[in-house]
Design a protein around this motif. Structure first.
Motif, mmCIF file in Angstrom:
data_model
loop_
_atom_site.group_PDB
_atom_site.id
_atom_site.type_symbol
_atom_site.label_atom_id
_atom_site.label_comp_id
_atom_site.label_asym_id
_atom_site.label_seq_id
_atom_site.Cartn_x
_atom_site.Cartn_y
_atom_site.Cartn_z
ATOM 1 N N SER A 1 28.552 41.199 46.017
ATOM 2 C CA SER A 1 27.762 40.070 46.518
ATOM 3 C C SER A 1 28.239 39.595 47.894
ATOM 4 O O SER A 1 27.459 39.037 48.655
ATOM 5 C CB SER A 1 27.788 38.908 45.528
ATOM 6 N N LYS A 2 29.486 39.810 48.215
ATOM 7 C CA LYS A 2 30.054 39.341 49.485
ATOM 8 C C LYS A 2 30.319 40.469 50.481
ATOM 9 O O LYS A 2 30.909 40.236 51.531
ATOM 10 C CB LYS A 2 31.390 38.629 49.226
ATOM 11 N N GLU A 3 29.877 41.671 50.187
ATOM 12 C CA GLU A 3 30.225 42.837 50.997
ATOM 13 C C GLU A 3 29.782 42.699 52.451
ATOM 14 O O GLU A 3 30.541 42.994 53.381
ATOM 15 C CB GLU A 3 29.630 44.100 50.379
ATOM 16 N N PHE B 1 35.026 41.402 37.267
ATOM 17 C CA PHE B 1 35.224 40.385 38.301
ATOM 18 C C PHE B 1 35.176 40.929 39.729
ATOM 19 O O PHE B 1 34.453 40.392 40.570
ATOM 20 C CB PHE B 1 36.573 39.670 38.084
ATOM 21 N N VAL B 2 35.942 41.955 39.995
ATOM 22 C CA VAL B 2 36.119 42.402 41.375
ATOM 23 C C VAL B 2 34.853 43.052 41.924
ATOM 24 O O VAL B 2 34.381 42.691 43.007
ATOM 25 C CB VAL B 2 37.333 43.355 41.486
ATOM 26 N N PRO C 1 31.581 42.887 40.970
ATOM 27 C CA PRO C 1 30.462 41.965 41.234
ATOM 28 C C PRO C 1 30.717 41.033 42.423
ATOM 29 O O PRO C 1 29.815 40.776 43.232
ATOM 30 C CB PRO C 1 30.322 41.158 39.944
ATOM 31 N N THR C 2 31.968 40.558 42.550
ATOM 32 C CA THR C 2 32.293 39.648 43.652
ATOM 33 C C THR C 2 32.212 40.370 44.992
ATOM 34 O O THR C 2 31.615 39.862 45.947
ATOM 35 C CB THR C 2 33.699 39.051 43.462
ATOM 36 N N LEU C 3 32.808 41.553 45.063
ATOM 37 C CA LEU C 3 32.775 42.304 46.315
ATOM 38 C C LEU C 3 31.362 42.755 46.666
ATOM 39 O O LEU C 3 30.990 42.781 47.840
ATOM 40 C CB LEU C 3 33.717 43.515 46.246
#
Length: 191
Positions: free
Chosen positions: A92-94, A85-86, A88-90
């Protein structure tokens, strides 16, 4: 419950993070970094969930079980959450997160400079006003004293007003009035 979470959620991982740094084992570095990232997110989320879910039965026990699950080398909970979760989310939003952090840093610096200048101006103005009022109050206080006031303020009974200074007690008298003890002394010595 608080102490068990403190020991198992913070102190235990901190000690093993220290050991990982000391041993310079890259696998341990990565393992504990993933844990600390998940734990930081958990602590942030917990701040809000405590407000709304504290009534839930076994809520605090479930939080301790969750921390134990994160730490367990068998479940590898922190690694699992980080990888699924963390990360992939970070990833894509980095870029957006970095831009927000740069803007926030710039705004906070500008706000700090702005409020710092305002604070210094307010402090300087307050100091100048206090000094001017203080000086004015002192001069007014000194002006309010007349020689009559100064002659009545005696530290001991032997002090008198110097002869060169005249004290006016009424408009008809220009000489100082002898004190009561002096006139009584003169009267008693004459008998």
């Amino acid at each position: 419950l608080f102490f068990s979470r403190l020991i198992f959620g913070t102190l235990y991982p901190a000690y093993y993070s220290y050991k990982a740094v000391k041993s310079k084992d890259i696998k341990e570095y990565v393992k504990w970094m993933m844990y600390w990232i998940i734990f930081a997110l958990f602590t942030t989320a917990e701040t809000f969930t405590d407000i709304f879910l504290c009534w839930f039965p076994f809520y605090y026990e479930l939080k301790i079980a969750f921390v134990a699950w994160l730490l367990s080398p068998y479940t590898k909970g922190s690694s699992l959450l980080y990888r699924k979760f963390v990360h992939p989310t970070l990833s894509s939003k980095e870029k957006e997160i970095d831009d927000c952090l740069v803007q926030a840093k710039d705004r906070s610096y500008d706000a700090l400079v702005h409020f710092g200048k305002r604070g210094l101006n307010v402090a300087a103005t307050a100091a100048v006003m206090a000094a001017s009022k203080g000086q004015g109050a002192l001069s007014e206080r000194l002006r309010s004293f007349s020689m009559q006031d100064l002659s009545t303020i005696r530290g001991d009974s032997s002090s008198t007003v110097p002869p060169s200074v005249t004290v006016r007690t009424s408009s008809k008298q220009s000489q100082p009035k002898p004190s009561r003890s002096a006139s009584e002394g003169t009267g008693s010595s004459g008998k």
